[in-house]
Write a protein that holds these residues in place. Sequence first.
Motif, PDB file in Angstrom:
ATOM      1  N   UNK A 111      73.460  58.448  87.674  1.00  0.00           N
ATOM      2  CA  UNK A 111      72.751  59.016  86.268  1.00  0.00           C
ATOM      3  C   UNK A 111      73.460  59.634  85.383  1.00  0.00           C
ATOM      4  N   UNK A 112      74.451  60.811  86.076  1.00  0.00           N
ATOM      5  CA  UNK A 112      75.352  61.692  85.311  1.00  0.00           C
ATOM      6  C   UNK A 112      76.185  60.607  84.288  1.00  0.00           C
ATOM      7  N   UNK A 113      76.807  59.723  84.984  1.00  0.00           N
ATOM      8  CA  UNK A 113      77.712  58.690  84.196  1.00  0.00           C
ATOM      9  C   UNK A 113      76.750  58.019  83.287  1.00  0.00           C
ATOM     10  N   UNK A 114      75.465  57.487  83.391  1.00  0.00           N
ATOM     11  CA  UNK A 114      74.820  56.609  82.559  1.00  0.00           C
ATOM     12  C   UNK A 114      74.394  57.670  81.435  1.00  0.00           C
ATOM     13  N   UNK A 115      74.065  58.756  81.734  1.00  0.00           N
ATOM     14  CA  UNK A 115      73.623  59.855  80.553  1.00  0.00           C
ATOM     15  C   UNK A 115      74.714  59.959  79.650  1.00  0.00           C
ATOM     16  N   UNK A 137      75.134  51.258  89.401  1.00  0.00           N
ATOM     17  CA  UNK A 137      75.218  51.586  88.024  1.00  0.00           C
ATOM     18  C   UNK A 137      74.478  50.762  86.923  1.00  0.00           C
ATOM     19  N   UNK A 138      74.046  49.732  87.408  1.00  0.00           N
ATOM     20  CA  UNK A 138      73.160  48.851  86.471  1.00  0.00           C
ATOM     21  C   UNK A 138      71.708  49.419  86.479  1.00  0.00           C
ATOM     22  N   UNK A 139      71.386  49.756  87.605  1.00  0.00           N
ATOM     23  CA  UNK A 139      69.979  50.450  87.673  1.00  0.00           C
ATOM     24  C   UNK A 139      70.055  51.878  86.583  1.00  0.00           C
ATOM     25  N   UNK A 150      69.375  50.217  73.683  1.00  0.00           N
ATOM     26  CA  UNK A 150      70.576  49.536  73.872  1.00  0.00           C
ATOM     27  C   UNK A 150      70.157  48.449  74.934  1.00  0.00           C
ATOM     28  N   UNK A 151      70.643  47.124  74.423  1.00  0.00           N
ATOM     29  CA  UNK A 151      70.167  45.895  75.227  1.00  0.00           C
ATOM     30  C   UNK A 151      71.284  46.099  76.521  1.00  0.00           C
ATOM     31  N   UNK A 152      71.000  45.697  77.324  1.00  0.00           N
ATOM     32  CA  UNK A 152      71.836  45.480  78.514  1.00  0.00           C
ATOM     33  C   UNK A 152      72.058  44.165  79.213  1.00  0.00           C
ATOM     34  N   UNK A 153      73.327  43.490  79.245  1.00  0.00           N
ATOM     35  CA  UNK A 153      73.615  42.441  80.041  1.00  0.00           C
ATOM     36  C   UNK A 153      74.154  42.994  81.610  1.00  0.00           C
ATOM     37  N   UNK A 154      73.232  42.773  82.642  1.00  0.00           N
ATOM     38  CA  UNK A 154      73.774  43.499  84.059  1.00  0.00           C
ATOM     39  C   UNK A 154      74.262  42.263  84.713  1.00  0.00           C
TER      40      UNK A 154
END
Length: 554
Positions: A111-115, A137-139, A150-154
Amino acid sequence: MQELFIECAGCGWREPYQKPRPACPECGGEWLDARYDYEKVRLKWDAELARKPFTMWRYRELLPLRDDVNLITMGEGGTPLYPATNLCMMLGRPHIYIKDERQGPTGSFKDRQASLAISAMKENGITEAVLASTGNVAISYSAYSAHAGIKLWAFLTSAVPAEKMREVALYGSEVIKVTGTYDQTKQVAADFARRKGLYQDRGIRSIAVRESMKTLAFEMAEQFGRILGPVSDAPWRAPDWYIQAVSGGMGPAGVWKGFEELLNMGLITHMPKLACAQVEGCAPMVRSFRAGLEKAEPVLNPQTLITTIATGQPGPAYPFLRRVIIENGGTFEMVSDEEAFRAMHVMAKMDGISMEPAAAVAFAALFKMVAQGIVKPDDVVVVNCSGHTFPVEKFLLGDDWARSVEVAAKAQAAPLPQEEGLLASLERLDQRVQRITIIEDNPEAVRLLRRVLQAHGEYQIDEAYDGKAGLEMVRQAPPDLILLDLMMPKLDGFGLLDALKADERLKEVPVIVVTARELTAHERKRLSGRVRALWQKGSFLSTDLLEDIEAVLG
Ligand SMILES: Cc1ncc(COP(=O)(O)O)c(C=O)c1O
Ligand SMILES: [Zn+2]
């Protein structure tokens, strides 16, 4: 404004931070670091930290984002640090601490990384991105990208547990299951991003990603200053060991840089030792370290149930971590799946801490390090305890929440077979045929509308920020539907409607108006018969608007 530079770790090239760069323009090196004015930050920090809440953004001065308006936060970081009391007694090591990263918004340290990474995407105008992941990471990115519009393709390996995939889908990301190894999945994702011209998250090669992990170090040092008291003049305190399970290794790499910065600023007096843990069935770093290799030998066919860390090709963190561990002490340790599952049981039953298998790998490694006497009785030890997936209600999503790509019958080494089949299936992944143009001057409203369309429908989205630009855009590429604001600079919504209706090619394009304005009777009359629906901003849910859109588009 922050004083922020990027610097090449290979050749020392430096420039003021404007935007992320893929590589050093001088030497082509991919390891670029952020550098700050540490003296200035140190002078400011006491006052700044006294007034800021305990989240990762309390260390804003040492995080690489140009403008706070782009900050996407859900209160990540600021996680508890507490002793594993019963474990301490069992192992005869009284200072074993848990950094409880389960308490982040999606339950892992990612979550740190995602933020930070999603904030950086927003800052750079990215509205659609591609990601390969072993799950967490995808979650996390999915949750934050929903927030950011943002649209994400996981792209996930098909071995990722269905619960994790469902959580990704719940957040509205496109889930692509790839039958193949994680390394193959990364390649499929990269091919897809290239073909579509989309931004792909660069993982550990991205400055934002590694910088976010520093906040673990900052927090632990601040927390230990309070729990154990400062050492000599330094107000904060580093542990003696930081233990984490690794795949790419960005966690410990970022944590190391965080402690280095604190040491530079005189906030701590020593660096901790790093212990990087892997599973025996996929331990390229451990085996390469033990074999004395400077570059890691990849594992082509990971054999482990612990998919979250089954990365066979460790990438650029390995030489970095190897150097740090050789110079400063520390270790690479591996454990079997069984040892990890046993550790999981022990921690849940003895200290009430339930974690996912990947985190248990770090605990199993600690057990070994204690047994071998590597961790001494007085050592202060922290284990990163991360990751839990909430069971997403099975019936919420129906059956149609993922698409599949077959790489090959048998997982095998790169390069991928570039057969027609794979290319064709990559092409078919994106089946957005209907085009919707949003014409709206308020960026926040655009973001909301974009997100409504991204998360629930398969639409090609164009955006224009005033009526004139909108008219030019739809003249160039007539859409299937226009979402139109009324009050806009240059040409307002009423004027734009007049222009549409006067244009043979555009007069049949359906328009839905979304406005903040209370309309007068006269204005309503001007719209009547010309728009398919009229929505008042702040008065509808995404599903309401989508029903209208689907009805209009058939
Ligand atoms: C719980 C957990 N531990 C460890 C890792 C490994 O992360 P890193 O990329 O820092 O090696 C992951 C990666 O997703 C993870 O989710
Ligand atoms: Zn360089």
